[in-house]
Design a protein around this motif. Sequence first.
Motif, PDB file in Angstrom:
ATOM      1  N   GLY A   9       0.729  -1.291  -0.052  1.00 56.72           N
ATOM      2  CA  GLY A   9      -0.102   0.043   0.139  1.00 56.72           C
ATOM      3  C   GLY A   9       0.895   1.163   0.055  1.00 56.72           C
ATOM      4  O   GLY A   9       0.394   2.210  -0.568  1.00 56.72           O
ATOM      5  N   MET A  10       1.903   1.213   1.005  1.00 54.36           N
ATOM      6  CA  MET A  10       2.842   2.228   0.900  1.00 54.36           C
ATOM      7  C   MET A  10       3.621   2.577  -0.616  1.00 54.36           C
ATOM      8  O   MET A  10       3.791   3.566  -0.911  1.00 54.36           O
ATOM      9  CB  MET A  10       3.946   2.278   1.770  1.00 54.36           C
ATOM     10  CG  MET A  10       3.360   2.150   3.304  1.00 54.36           C
ATOM     11  SD  MET A  10       4.322   1.633   4.291  1.00 54.36           S
ATOM     12  CE  MET A  10       5.424   3.250   4.663  1.00 54.36           C
ATOM     13  N   LEU A  11       3.588   1.491  -1.335  1.00 52.59           N
ATOM     14  CA  LEU A  11       4.327   1.493  -2.734  1.00 52.59           C
ATOM     15  C   LEU A  11       3.354   2.333  -3.544  1.00 52.59           C
ATOM     16  O   LEU A  11       3.702   3.312  -4.148  1.00 52.59           O
ATOM     17  CB  LEU A  11       4.738   0.070  -3.071  1.00 52.59           C
ATOM     18  CG  LEU A  11       5.156   0.240  -4.587  1.00 52.59           C
ATOM     19  CD1 LEU A  11       6.606   0.123  -4.869  1.00 52.59           C
ATOM     20  CD2 LEU A  11       4.458  -1.075  -5.261  1.00 52.59           C
ATOM     21  N   LEU A  12       2.104   2.102  -3.287  1.00 52.34           N
ATOM     22  CA  LEU A  12       1.011   2.436  -4.151  1.00 52.34           C
ATOM     23  C   LEU A  12       0.989   4.049  -3.883  1.00 52.34           C
ATOM     24  O   LEU A  12       0.843   5.036  -5.016  1.00 52.34           O
ATOM     25  CB  LEU A  12      -0.435   2.003  -3.929  1.00 52.34           C
ATOM     26  CG  LEU A  12      -1.553   2.462  -4.908  1.00 52.34           C
ATOM     27  CD1 LEU A  12      -1.225   2.535  -6.325  1.00 52.34           C
ATOM     28  CD2 LEU A  12      -2.913   1.928  -4.364  1.00 52.34           C
ATOM     29  N   ASN A  13       1.125   4.417  -2.681  1.00 47.29           N
ATOM     30  CA  ASN A  13       1.134   5.786  -2.248  1.00 47.29           C
ATOM     31  C   ASN A  13       2.212   6.597  -2.825  1.00 47.29           C
ATOM     32  O   ASN A  13       2.286   7.793  -3.177  1.00 47.29           O
ATOM     33  CB  ASN A  13       1.314   6.097  -0.730  1.00 47.29           C
ATOM     34  CG  ASN A  13      -0.058   6.249   0.031  1.00 47.29           C
ATOM     35  OD1 ASN A  13      -1.183   5.761  -0.802  1.00 47.29           O
ATOM     36  ND2 ASN A  13      -0.186   6.279   1.277  1.00 47.29           N
ATOM     37  N   SER A  14       3.514   5.947  -3.051  1.00 51.04           N
ATOM     38  CA  SER A  14       4.664   6.389  -3.494  1.00 51.04           C
ATOM     39  C   SER A  14       4.437   6.721  -4.988  1.00 51.04           C
ATOM     40  O   SER A  14       4.912   7.771  -5.412  1.00 51.04           O
ATOM     41  CB  SER A  14       5.837   5.366  -3.084  1.00 51.04           C
ATOM     42  OG  SER A  14       7.156   6.055  -3.925  1.00 51.04           O
ATOM     43  N   ILE A  15       3.851   5.656  -5.705  1.00 51.70           N
ATOM     44  CA  ILE A  15       3.733   5.866  -6.961  1.00 51.70           C
ATOM     45  C   ILE A  15       2.662   7.020  -7.519  1.00 51.70           C
ATOM     46  O   ILE A  15       2.901   7.508  -8.456  1.00 51.70           O
ATOM     47  CB  ILE A  15       3.284   4.630  -7.657  1.00 51.70           C
ATOM     48  CG1 ILE A  15       4.068   3.447  -7.526  1.00 51.70           C
ATOM     49  CG2 ILE A  15       2.302   4.627  -9.177  1.00 51.70           C
ATOM     50  CD1 ILE A  15       3.618   2.067  -8.185  1.00 51.70           C
ATOM     51  N   THR A  16       1.743   7.083  -6.489  1.00 49.19           N
ATOM     52  CA  THR A  16       0.678   8.232  -6.832  1.00 49.19           C
ATOM     53  C   THR A  16       1.055   9.598  -6.164  1.00 49.19           C
ATOM     54  O   THR A  16       0.489  10.349  -6.367  1.00 49.19           O
ATOM     55  CB  THR A  16      -0.721   7.859  -6.425  1.00 49.19           C
ATOM     56  OG1 THR A  16      -0.570   7.565  -4.935  1.00 49.19           O
ATOM     57  CG2 THR A  16      -1.084   6.559  -7.138  1.00 49.19           C
ATOM     58  N   ALA A  17       2.293   9.650  -5.650  1.00 44.91           N
ATOM     59  CA  ALA A  17       2.797  10.746  -4.806  1.00 44.91           C
ATOM     60  C   ALA A  17       1.790  11.376  -3.750  1.00 44.91           C
ATOM     61  O   ALA A  17       1.351  12.595  -3.915  1.00 44.91           O
ATOM     62  CB  ALA A  17       2.955  11.858  -5.940  1.00 44.91           C
ATOM     63  N   ASP A  18       0.843  10.416  -3.164  1.00 47.05           N
ATOM     64  CA  ASP A  18      -0.111  10.690  -2.089  1.00 47.05           C
ATOM     65  C   ASP A  18       0.756  10.786  -0.788  1.00 47.05           C
ATOM     66  O   ASP A  18       1.179   9.876  -0.430  1.00 47.05           O
ATOM     67  CB  ASP A  18      -0.855   9.361  -2.019  1.00 47.05           C
ATOM     68  CG  ASP A  18      -2.059   9.853  -0.914  1.00 47.05           C
ATOM     69  OD1 ASP A  18      -2.009  10.916  -0.326  1.00 47.05           O
ATOM     70  OD2 ASP A  18      -2.903   9.010  -0.888  1.00 47.05           O
ATOM     71  N   ASP A  19       0.843  12.183  -0.321  1.00 43.93           N
ATOM     72  CA  ASP A  19       1.467  12.491   0.889  1.00 43.93           C
ATOM     73  C   ASP A  19       0.588  12.629   2.260  1.00 43.93           C
ATOM     74  O   ASP A  19       1.021  12.866   3.120  1.00 43.93           O
ATOM     75  CB  ASP A  19       2.063  13.797   0.628  1.00 43.93           C
ATOM     76  CG  ASP A  19       3.392  14.015  -0.332  1.00 43.93           C
ATOM     77  OD1 ASP A  19       3.752  12.733  -0.455  1.00 43.93           O
ATOM     78  OD2 ASP A  19       3.501  14.985  -0.940  1.00 43.93           O
ATOM     79  N   SER A  20      -0.623  11.931   1.839  1.00 42.91           N
ATOM     80  CA  SER A  20      -1.572  11.992   3.138  1.00 42.91           C
ATOM     81  C   SER A  20      -1.361  10.997   3.967  1.00 42.91           C
ATOM     82  O   SER A  20      -1.857  11.001   5.266  1.00 42.91           O
ATOM     83  CB  SER A  20      -2.956  11.961   2.670  1.00 42.91           C
ATOM     84  OG  SER A  20      -3.338  10.627   1.792  1.00 42.91           O
ATOM     85  N   ALA A  21      -0.586   9.975   3.834  1.00 35.45           N
ATOM     86  CA  ALA A  21      -0.267   8.772   4.526  1.00 35.45           C
ATOM     87  C   ALA A  21       0.578   9.058   5.774  1.00 35.45           C
ATOM     88  O   ALA A  21       1.465  10.121   5.511  1.00 35.45           O
ATOM     89  CB  ALA A  21       0.567   7.659   3.807  1.00 35.45           C
ATOM     90  N   PRO A  22       0.608   8.608   7.088  1.00 31.18           N
ATOM     91  CA  PRO A  22       1.589   8.912   7.832  1.00 31.18           C
ATOM     92  C   PRO A  22       3.133   8.496   7.500  1.00 31.18           C
ATOM     93  O   PRO A  22       3.319   7.697   6.532  1.00 31.18           O
ATOM     94  CB  PRO A  22       1.193   7.745   9.198  1.00 31.18           C
ATOM     95  CG  PRO A  22      -0.026   7.292   8.586  1.00 31.18           C
ATOM     96  CD  PRO A  22      -0.494   7.356   7.249  1.00 31.18           C
ATOM     97  N   SER A  23       3.871   9.096   8.066  1.00 33.43           N
ATOM     98  CA  SER A  23       5.488   8.913   7.745  1.00 33.43           C
ATOM     99  C   SER A  23       5.589   7.407   8.413  1.00 33.43           C
ATOM    100  O   SER A  23       5.047   6.793   9.243  1.00 33.43           O
ATOM    101  CB  SER A  23       6.335   9.874   8.811  1.00 33.43           C
ATOM    102  OG  SER A  23       6.244   9.434  10.016  1.00 33.43           O
TER     103      SER A  23
END
Length: 131
Positions: free
Chosen positions: A103-117
């Motif tokens: 899931g974190m990979l997907l956030n990275s791909i989509t440049a979604d910065d809303s996830a926690p660090s």
Amino acid sequence: MHHFKSRAALVEGIAVQAIQDMDQELTAAAVRGNAVEAWLRLSSSREEAALYRAMLILLTDRTSVTDTLMQQASVATGRWEQLFAIETGDLAAASVIRLLGDGMLLNSITADDSAPSVDSILQWLDRRSAK
């Protein structure tokens, strides 16, 4: 392209190299006792986002992906999950950690910065494992 006989061979070569690189990183991290942290940091790496995006595009093109490559990817994720299980002592947690990294990979791909660090996620995981 002149090093590969087809686009599919190129895709497979890139993917196999990426799997080998991840194996090397996670094996070294397991020796240090931080395979989970390494997995989550690599999965959320902004520096690798372009590579992850390209791999996602290539791996979802069924005309380019061989059954052998899909099998290699499946076996690799099983190896990585085993490293997480050894570190955590919990097979279910290991699976959740692998999926969390996905899931974190997907956030990275989509440049979604809303996830926690990654650090806050690691702290949350530490609190969960202390129970």
